[in-house]
Design an enzyme around this catalytic site. Structure first.
Site, PDB file in Angstrom:
ATOM      1  N   CYS A 113       0.793  -1.498  -0.054  1.00 21.39           N
ATOM      2  CA  CYS A 113       0.040   0.376   0.593  1.00 21.39           C
ATOM      3  C   CYS A 113       1.061   1.467  -0.014  1.00 21.39           C
ATOM      4  CB  CYS A 113      -0.736  -0.200   1.741  1.00 21.39           C
ATOM      5  SG  CYS A 113      -2.030  -2.044   1.246  1.00 21.39           S
ATOM      6  N   HIS A 252      -3.111   7.043   2.649  1.00 22.09           N
ATOM      7  CA  HIS A 252      -3.556   5.929   2.331  1.00 22.09           C
ATOM      8  C   HIS A 252      -5.428   5.386   2.167  1.00 22.09           C
ATOM      9  CE1 HIS A 252      -4.200   1.304   0.534  1.00 22.09           C
ATOM     10  NE2 HIS A 252      -3.674   1.253   2.207  1.00 22.09           N
ATOM     11  N   ASN A 282     -10.079  -0.323  -0.142  1.00 26.19           N
ATOM     12  CA  ASN A 282      -8.036  -0.341  -0.279  1.00 26.19           C
ATOM     13  C   ASN A 282      -8.441  -1.009  -1.180  1.00 26.19           C
ATOM     14  OD1 ASN A 282      -5.731  -0.686   0.234  1.00 26.19           O
ATOM     15  ND2 ASN A 282      -6.161  -1.534   2.589  1.00 26.19           N
TER      16      ASN A 282
HETATM   17  O1  UT7 Z   1      -3.733  -1.695   3.511  1.00 23.84           O
HETATM   18  C1  UT7 Z   1      -2.829  -1.897   4.863  1.00 23.84           C
HETATM   19  C2  UT7 Z   1      -2.891  -2.529   5.355  1.00 23.84           C
HETATM   20  N1  UT7 Z   1      -4.011  -2.765   6.161  1.00 23.84           N
HETATM   21  C3  UT7 Z   1      -4.860  -2.308   7.251  1.00 23.84           C
HETATM   22  O2  UT7 Z   1      -4.418  -1.115   7.556  1.00 23.84           O
HETATM   23  C4  UT7 Z   1      -5.800  -2.635   7.741  1.00 23.84           C
HETATM   24  C5  UT7 Z   1      -6.623  -2.692   9.287  1.00 23.84           C
HETATM   25  N2  UT7 Z   1      -7.377  -3.411   9.771  1.00 23.84           N
HETATM   26  C6  UT7 Z   1      -8.793  -2.306   9.520  1.00 23.84           C
HETATM   27  O3  UT7 Z   1      -9.170  -2.073   8.796  1.00 23.84           O
HETATM   28  C7  UT7 Z   1      -9.992  -3.076  10.788  1.00 23.84           C
HETATM   29  O4  UT7 Z   1      -8.754  -4.095  11.590  1.00 23.84           O
HETATM   30  C8  UT7 Z   1     -10.377  -4.281  10.121  1.00 23.84           C
HETATM   31  C9  UT7 Z   1     -11.768  -3.277   9.218  1.00 23.84           C
HETATM   32  C10 UT7 Z   1      -9.804  -4.830   9.263  1.00 23.84           C
HETATM   33  C11 UT7 Z   1     -11.518  -4.964  11.442  1.00 23.84           C
HETATM   34  O5  UT7 Z   1     -12.367  -3.867  11.652  1.00 23.84           O
HETATM   35  P1  UT7 Z   1     -12.053  -4.700  13.796  1.00 23.84           P
HETATM   36  O6  UT7 Z   1     -12.853  -3.686  14.129  1.00 23.84           O
HETATM   37  O7  UT7 Z   1     -10.222  -4.228  13.588  1.00 23.84           O
HETATM   38  O8  UT7 Z   1     -12.638  -5.779  13.578  1.00 23.84           O
HETATM   39  P2  UT7 Z   1     -12.334  -7.276  13.657  1.00 23.84           P
HETATM   40  O9  UT7 Z   1     -11.026  -7.835  13.173  1.00 23.84           O
HETATM   41  O10 UT7 Z   1     -11.652  -6.909  15.503  1.00 23.84           O
HETATM   42  O11 UT7 Z   1     -13.563  -8.366  14.055  1.00 23.84           O
HETATM   43  C12 UT7 Z   1     -14.715  -7.627  14.905  1.00 23.84           C
HETATM   44  C13 UT7 Z   1     -15.561  -8.258  14.753  1.00 23.84           C
HETATM   45  C14 UT7 Z   1     -15.160 -10.226  15.278  1.00 23.84           C
HETATM   46  O12 UT7 Z   1     -16.351 -10.285  15.327  1.00 23.84           O
HETATM   47  P3  UT7 Z   1     -16.219 -11.381  16.771  1.00 23.84           P
HETATM   48  O13 UT7 Z   1     -14.880 -12.290  17.131  1.00 23.84           O
HETATM   49  O14 UT7 Z   1     -16.005  -9.829  17.658  1.00 23.84           O
HETATM   50  O15 UT7 Z   1     -17.724 -11.720  17.319  1.00 23.84           O
HETATM   51  C15 UT7 Z   1     -15.200 -10.364  13.143  1.00 23.84           C
HETATM   52  O16 UT7 Z   1     -15.627 -11.950  13.258  1.00 23.84           O
HETATM   53  O17 UT7 Z   1     -15.956  -8.143  13.715  1.00 23.84           O
HETATM   54  C16 UT7 Z   1     -16.523  -9.611  12.974  1.00 23.84           C
HETATM   55  N3  UT7 Z   1     -16.286  -9.425  11.435  1.00 23.84           N
HETATM   56  C17 UT7 Z   1     -16.787  -8.870  10.487  1.00 23.84           C
HETATM   57  N4  UT7 Z   1     -18.479  -8.973  11.159  1.00 23.84           N
HETATM   58  C18 UT7 Z   1     -19.541  -8.633   9.310  1.00 23.84           C
HETATM   59  C19 UT7 Z   1     -15.147  -9.570  10.714  1.00 23.84           C
HETATM   60  N5  UT7 Z   1     -15.324  -8.914   9.144  1.00 23.84           N
HETATM   61  C20 UT7 Z   1     -16.526  -8.651   9.232  1.00 23.84           C
HETATM   62  C21 UT7 Z   1     -18.011  -8.673   8.253  1.00 23.84           C
HETATM   63  N6  UT7 Z   1     -19.066  -8.363   8.715  1.00 23.84           N
HETATM   64  N7  UT7 Z   1     -17.214  -8.231   7.696  1.00 23.84           N
END
Ligand code: UT7
Length: 325
Positions: A113, A252, A282
């Protein structure tokens, strides 16, 4: 050393739009979750006959037109991509052949990225030293080709697109300061495990779905804001400027929450931050590239403005570039 600036920009986005509503039908997700957690509403998906070079060529043609430069006038082409048409030859060579840029030296950069920012800074070195005169830099990605459409934690995030810039010597303004950083100890947080020499393609790697993006989003999130803030402060300090001098930040576009947290820590009002994540998701190296192009097109960047490009990604790698437009 010569002053180096961006003299033309271009972009290309595939026609097909994949909305959050479409994704609701594919995996267990919701428009509400995607919007509130990421800021993404829709993303573009390349057609089956469009590869990274095809997107790049369209963006490059627009940038060359904007720069009023013929392809033969290019002596350097750098393509930033993690989804090249193939392992080799470089996508840059494929772009060169299509454009007829027969005088250009061509290579790809793999900096995920942060690739577009890396490529701009590499091109700047060559032009500043007088090695080359005119460089084409493109961030191009077909992330849909390495997205696991059964994995809701990643498939809602990514999209396809390309953005391009032409760099050349300028009389005034141009690139004021730059900074690049890397930390390979966090390489495991974001990767495509198979397809390289570590895990060449086999039936087993395909069955294990190893040819797709694997990401520990949460862990990256923790580092992302700090990295982007620190990087911004370094380039500002180098240029002897303050955050309040910045007219527009082109960050980004990984997550609107990361971007807004960064802006808050830097004390930048949200109207000085350019976003296109809502429309495109992204797009890795293409995110900053298209955002820069769109900011110019809609008149958010004017002559004399101070622009901050700030990106981070898999590696981890990061980089920033402060430009007087
Ligand atoms: O491009 C350069 C590098 N990449 C990034 O910078 C990405 C950085 N990370 C992020 O943007 C965020 O961490 C994400 C958008 C990827 C995820 O958001 P989050 O707030 O960190 O969510 P999480 O991974 O902690 O997941 C929270 C919950 C989980 O459920 P439980 O375990 O709390 O029951 C996931 O299973 O959300 C669930 N979940 C979803 N639910 C509905 C994960 N993906 C989804 C989804 N729809 N698509």
């Amino acid at each position: 050393m010569k002053k180096v600036g961006i003299i033309g920009v271009g972009e290309y986005l595939p026609k097909k739009i994949l909305t959050n509503a479409d994704l609701e039908k594919m995996v267990d997700t919701s428009d509400e979750w995607i919007t509130t957690r990421t800021g993404i509403k829709e993303r573009r998906i390349a057609s089956s006959h469009e590869a990274a070079s095809d997107l790049a060529i369209n963006a490059a043609k627009e940038a060359l037109k904007d720069a009023r430069l013929k392809p033969q006038g290019l002596d350097l082409i750098i393509i930033a991509t993690i989804t090249p048409d193939m392992q080799f030859p470089s996508t840059a060579c494929l772009v060169q052949a299509n454009l007829g840029a027969k005088n250009a030296v061509c290579f790809d950069i793999s900096a995920a990225c942060a690739g577009f920012v890396y490529a701009i800074i590499v091109a700047q070195q060559f032009i500043a030293r007088g090695t080359y005169k005119n460089a084409l830099v493109v961030g191009t990605e077909v992330l849909s080709s390495i997205t696991d459409w059964d994995d809701r934690s990643t498939c809602v995030l990514f999209g396809d697109g390309a953005g391009a810039a032409v760099l050349s010597e300028v009389k005034s303004g141009g690139i004021l300061s730059t900074y690049l950083g890397s930390d390979g100890s966090m390489a495991n947080l974001l990767m495509m495990p198979a397809g390289g020499s570590r895990n060449p393609a086999t039936h087993k790697t395909i069955d294990k779905r190893l040819h797709y993006i694997k990401m520990e989003g949460n862990e990256i999130f923790k580092s992302a804001v700090k990295i982007m803030v620190d990087t911004a402060q370094i380039v500002l300090k180098q240029a002897g400027l303050k955050c309040s001098d910045v007219d527009l930040v082109i960050p980004h576009q990984a997550n609107v929450r990361i971007i807004m947290a960064m802006a808050k820590r830097l004390g930048l009002p949200s109207d000085r931050v350019f976003l296109n994540i809502e429309k495109y998701g992204n797009m890795s190296s293409a995110s900053t590239a298209t955002a820069l192009c769109e900011a110019v097109k809609v008149g958010r960047i004017k002559k004399g403005d101070i622009i901050l490009l700030d990106a981070f990604g898999a590696g981890l790698v990061w980089g920033a570039c402060l430009i007087k437009w």
